[in-house]
Design a protein around this motif. Sequence first.
Motif, short mmCIF file in Angstrom:
data_model
loop_
_atom_site.label_atom_id
_atom_site.label_comp_id
_atom_site.label_asym_id
_atom_site.label_seq_id
_atom_site.Cartn_x
_atom_site.Cartn_y
_atom_site.Cartn_z
N GLY A 195 3.83 1.48 -0.44
CA GLY A 195 2.55 1.58 -0.99
C GLY A 195 2.29 3.28 -1.26
O GLY A 195 1.84 3.79 -2.13
N ALA A 246 -1.88 -0.58 8.00
CA ALA A 246 -2.15 -1.08 6.49
C ALA A 246 -3.74 -0.82 6.16
O ALA A 246 -3.90 -0.41 4.99
N ILE A 260 0.18 -2.75 -0.30
CA ILE A 260 -0.52 -2.63 1.21
C ILE A 260 -1.22 -4.05 1.42
O ILE A 260 -1.16 -4.49 2.52
N VAL A 281 3.81 -1.01 3.51
CA VAL A 281 2.91 0.06 3.33
C VAL A 281 3.57 1.47 3.09
O VAL A 281 3.17 2.20 2.44
N THR A 287 -4.53 2.85 5.61
CA THR A 287 -3.76 3.30 4.32
C THR A 287 -4.70 2.79 3.30
O THR A 287 -5.09 3.68 2.43
#
Length: 574
Positions: free
Chosen positions: A483, A513, A500, A480, A516
């Motif tokens: 990402g 995750a 992610i 994450v 996000t």
Amino acid sequence: VMAASKPVEAPGGGGTAGLSRWQLALVLGAPVLLGAGAIYLWGRRAARRGKGASERKTPEGRASPGPGGEGGSRQPDGPGHEEMSPLGRAQAAKNKGNKYFKAGKYELAIQCYTEAISLCPPEKNLDLSTFYQNRAAAYEQLQKWTEVAQDCTKAVELNPKYVKALFRRAKAHEKLDNKKECLEDVTAVCILEAFQNQQSMLLADKVLKLLGKEKAKEKYKNREPLMPSPQFIKSYFSSFTDDIISQPLLKGEKSDEDKDKEGEASEVKENSGYLRAKQYMEEENYDKIISESTKEIEAKGKYMAEALLLRATFYLLIGNASAAKPDLDQVISMEDANVKLRANALIKRGSMYMQQQQPVLSTQDFNMAADIDPQNADVYHHRGQLKILLDQIEEAVEDFDECIRLRPNSALAQAQKCFALYRQAYTGSNALTVQAAMKGFEDVIKKFPKCAEGYALYAQADEMYDKCIDLEPDNATTYVHKGLLQLQWKQDLDKGLELISKAIEIDNKCDFAYETMGTIEVQRGNLDKAIEMFNKAINLAKSEMEMAHLYSLCDAAYAQTEVAKKYGLKPPTL
């Protein structure tokens, strides 16, 4: 504890002084926690400085702004006419109302604005909307909130993109406790102002937090306890090195230190709920740990203190802080218990207090832990993180130094110390110390090339994105972070989503995750998909505070869908 949980907001409201949630997340090696007002993520791409927070109090002396900005005043028909037109008489009544308004004679101003409304030709939409908005401003001064909302509604019906009327109605809805309606209006205002007015952003932030807290309180009370993923639990325990309960079973515990008495040892183990719980921990059979620890506690067994601490720890992990607290209290009060157990209980209770935004109690617990176990590196590591949250940077650096002295191989403490020094230097605009802090990062990365947080903190401090990108992720959270870095420095949303998605493959209980991914979908303009992601994260939230934050994200996205339907307003997407 802090290293494995969501970062918390500094007590007292609007975020930690000078430290963005993005930075805070990296400091804690944990999920990002975006400010509720900045949930409108595209706002970060607008001009960095807002237009200030000047109050929109005065009525308008000129005709209403249309969608394109301030309209020119509409003059009476012209000098050739001896009699004023109806619009001219309406304008004159409004101007008289403005004089009364400026003199603080609001009742008289209202009479004049009412006269202007009755005189104005109905087809003169923009002028009529101004008169309603001005009367609403006078009602606002008399705190007649229902009348304010009604007049602003008339103004917005006549001129749907009328910022002053929308914002005044938002404030009236706030006073009337109509949070959902307030949020929709202030969302429309933020979009129309391109997220550059601090006053409307602050109101958005305020109402989102109130909505989030309200919804989370109800949902969290009735939630089913949820055990986090094995990856999260292992990451949590890895943030401690002086934690007896997370260590593997010792030889003595397995065989009672007497090879001739193996039968007796297995009988002891059979009767010890704590030793069975430890065995389940090694097997990653985490669901049985609370019940086995309870058996040890009820039997007042040999390992009662350890069992209390283990049970409290798993109560914290499933988000049941109220059940964890009495167990932690009991361990802390057991003066004959191993000092490492008591110190660990203090760290966990202190971190729990910080999550509950009680920094005084939190600080007391960390200080007591340092008093009773001054050689415990965990105390200084976790207290250093608390000090960063409280914006006490010098004290944070001292704690990280002590942690490093006691545990020279602590890569995370060294990276966090560099970040604290960088932030201190950056806020003080000291180029030499900024340079020294960056050199410190480079040294940490050379010494600990596999430390994900070291790269992530370095990338945040100096946009050293490419160095971080070379790091091979070993857990969901690292994916994450990668990402997010794609998003932060490259604005590459597709690559960010791909990374992610891999995090979710590794750990489908990774709320970070889903959160996000939701924020990225907001940036792409996929609001329905974003809401779906936020709802998944809400169901996995590990604390009421975290759940409130996620509801704020979800409510912001939902408000934007409503504004799009009502006014055809959509923010720019990446």
